[in-house]
Enzyme design. Structure first.
Site, short mmCIF file in Angstrom:
data_model
loop_
_atom_site.label_atom_id
_atom_site.label_comp_id
_atom_site.label_asym_id
_atom_site.label_seq_id
_atom_site.Cartn_x
_atom_site.Cartn_y
_atom_site.Cartn_z
CB SER A 1 39.92 16.79 -22.60
OG SER A 1 38.73 17.01 -21.87
CG ASP A 2 35.34 16.92 -27.72
OD1 ASP A 2 35.95 17.72 -28.47
OD2 ASP A 2 34.11 16.76 -27.76
#
Length: 213
Positions: free
Chosen positions: A77-78
């Site tokens: 995730s970012d």
């Protein structure tokens, strides 16, 4: 073997992140999981849109961990914050954080939280990754410098894009949050993730779940 009140996962589950916030969020699902820290360059590419940056980095994080983990489910995730199309990164220190908050006060900021679930059981890399970008619209209160400075000295959110921890005292400097996935702003959109995990064969309540092809 799963412990009491945990959900069986069809293969090893790994969170590809060093974030304590993402780890806490994933723990809410009652899944047994490991964590590994992906080693990638998180610098945006020239001309890259904010949502494209977030999606690329989420995929690269998941792929980097998956390359070492074999037949596992890997979560990457970012998050990228944007104001007027400009990316707002992690401030790193007090002075940068204050400048960010001064710029964002009274304004609406878009947070792009990208998610990738990489299924290492699939040999075809093109089919291994499920991708999603969840947008959150955050309006910051129009607060004076003294309040912004005081907040930063109390919470020191220098590792957070946008310089505010909505899960902590930072909620007091926000006016509104609009999102279809309430945990996205903290860094891991659980509604999107549970959908992906179901597609990968995780049965949260003992119901039949889709199996990988």
């Amino acid at each position: 073997m799963p412990q009491d009140n945990t959900i069986a996962v069809p293969t090893r589950l790994i969170l590809g992140s060093s974030s304590v916030y993402r780890k806490e969020l994933l723990s809410r699902l009652g899944l047994l999981f490991d964590t590994m820290v992906p080693d990638i360059d998180e610098t945006p590419h020239p001309g890259e849109t904010p949502d494209a940056t977030a999606l690329r980095l989420a995929r690269e994080k998941a792929a980097a961990v998956a390359s070492k983990a074999g037949a596992a489910l890997v979560i990457g995730s970012d998050q990228v914050a944007t104001l007027d199309g400009e990316q707002i990164g992690k401030p790193g220190n007090h002075a940068n954080a204050l400048k960010q908050l001064q710029k964002m006060r009274g304004r609406q900021v878009i947070f792009h939280t990208a998610l990738c679930l990489w299924d290492g059981r699939k040999p075809d890399a093109a089919r291994a990754a499920q991708m999603r970008n969840v947008q959150t619209l955050v309006t910051f209160r129009d607060l004076p410098d003294a309040e912004l400075d005081a907040y930063l000295r109390i919470e020191q959110p220098y590792d957070c894009a946008g310089s505010a921890k909505n899960e902590g005292l930072g909620i007091a400097i926000l006016q509104s949050i609009q999102s279809d996935d309430p945990t996205a702003l903290t860094g891991l959109p659980l509604i999107a993730l549970t959908d992906m995990l179901r597609q990968a064969g995780v049965a949260f309540f003992g119901q039949p779940a889709a199996q990988p092809h």
